[in-house]
Enzyme design. Structure first.
Site, short mmCIF file in Angstrom:
data_model
loop_
_atom_site.label_atom_id
_atom_site.label_comp_id
_atom_site.label_asym_id
_atom_site.label_seq_id
_atom_site.Cartn_x
_atom_site.Cartn_y
_atom_site.Cartn_z
N ILE A 1 0.88 -1.20 -0.14
CA ILE A 1 -0.04 -0.08 0.03
C ILE A 1 0.93 1.25 -0.06
CG2 ILE A 1 -1.44 1.39 1.44
CD1 ILE A 1 -2.80 -1.40 2.09
N TYR B 1 -1.01 -7.44 16.90
CA TYR B 1 -0.97 -6.44 15.83
C TYR B 1 -2.28 -5.63 15.79
CZ TYR B 1 -1.53 -4.81 11.04
OH TYR B 1 -1.64 -4.17 9.51
N LYS C 1 -2.99 -1.57 16.40
CA LYS C 1 -3.82 -0.74 15.39
C LYS C 1 -4.93 -0.02 16.13
CE LYS C 1 -1.58 -1.91 11.81
NZ LYS C 1 -0.75 -0.74 11.15
#
Length: 322
Positions: free
Chosen positions: A52, A201, A205
């Protein structure tokens, strides 16, 4: 309730986060939003050598923006830079080698960058999902060091530069996985109990969402946003989540589709008409908690997160070389 939240998130993901979800949402996009000339504006993208980050950098370069690629691996970064230059024809692409899991390196880079460049838009895209508990050379758990502390220091260190800029923006690439996590400030480095890389993770986030909300309150001259790219076919997904990739590979978004909302937040005039501090998916602000989920945090926990990260960051700043 954790099984319920996970199940709701996965079902929601099957519907919204896949390529089909993007194709459905994109029917309502206004192409003119991103058909803009950003010549003269400076963009910094972390983790820009693949996935990305690279897709975002490429699209910004196509629109005339000056792009600073911040990458960890020099060889892969040089290949990515050459690809972006070749495909876009832009010569305004600059490469910086920085390990976002190394706080001293980030401080050193940011101090030098501020003396040499201007910056309009910071895109915090670099991240990792390490499935076993690993410590960096500074003794930090690697996911936390990269996803949370690295993002915090990069942003904090560049805020003075952004404060001077016109239409300054900070965009952080998060994940819908954060919906299954409540902010946990008691174990930021995941040292207690079994280690589950996917959930660590997701917790990182969630922390990024809280950071964005807190920054938006404190820095009114900068537009902050955080976003979920959907489930995209990137090298990081293939390497960190091989089982998920095999199960979902035919339904995953392309890298460009995953990067679309990052680009929209970075260049469109429409994005900054919305309040600072929101969480986005497919160019729309979306809730940061699932229905009926027990993932809301008291304000004091969110403030404590900021205090702890500031303490960490200053510790590494004080020993920063140069």
């Amino acid at each position: 309730m954790s099984w319920y939240r996970n199940a709701v998130w996965f079902v929601k993901g099957l519907r919204e986060y896949t390529r089909g979800g993007y194709e459905s949402a994109s029917k309502h996009f206004n192409p003119a939003d991103v058909e803009v000339d950003v010549a003269g504006r400076s963009f910094l993208v972390t983790g820009a050598n693949s996935g990305i980050g690279k897709a975002t950098a490429k699209e910004i370069a196509r629109r005339g923006g000056t792009v600073h690629l911040v990458c960890r691996n020099k060889e892969r970064a040089e290949v990515a830079k050459e690809e972006i230059v070749t495909e876009t024809g832009s010569q305004n692409i600059f490469l910086h080698i920085v390990d976002i899991s190394n706080p001293k390196e980030i401080w050193k880079f940011a101090e030098k960058f501020q003396n040499e460049h201007k910056l309009n838009v910071l895109i915090n895209n670099a991240g990792c999902m390490v499935n076993n508990r690993e410590l960096t050379e500074d003794g930090l758990e690697k996911n936390f060091a990269t996803n949370t502390l690295g993002t915090y220091i990069m942003t904090t260190a560049l805020l003075p530069l952004l404060e001077k800029a016109a239409d300054a923006r900070v965009i952080t690439v998060s994940s819908g996985g954060m919906l299954v996590q409540k902010l946990n400030i008691s174990d930021l480095q995941s040292g207690n109990g079994p280690f589950d890389g996917t959930m660590v993770y997701a917790q990182n986030k969630r922390q990024q969402v809280v950071l964005t909300e807190q920054w938006a309150k404190a820095h009114r001259n900068i537009h902050f946003s955080v976003m979920h790219p959907g489930w995209a076919d990137t090298p990081a997904v293939r390497s960190s989540m091989p089982d998920f990739y095999e199960r979902m590979k035919n339904s995953l978004r392309t890298e460009a589709q995953g990067a679309d909302t990052v680009l929209w937040l970075a260049v469109s005039a429409e994005a900054t008409k919305l309040p600072s501090g929101l969480f986005f998916q497919d160019r729309q602000p979306v809730p940061t908690h699932l229905p009926l989920a027990w993932t809301h945090s008291p304000p004091e926990d969110e403030e404590k997160l900021m205090e702890v990260l500031e303490e960490f960051s200053q510790k590494f700043k004080s020993v920063s070389p140069g």
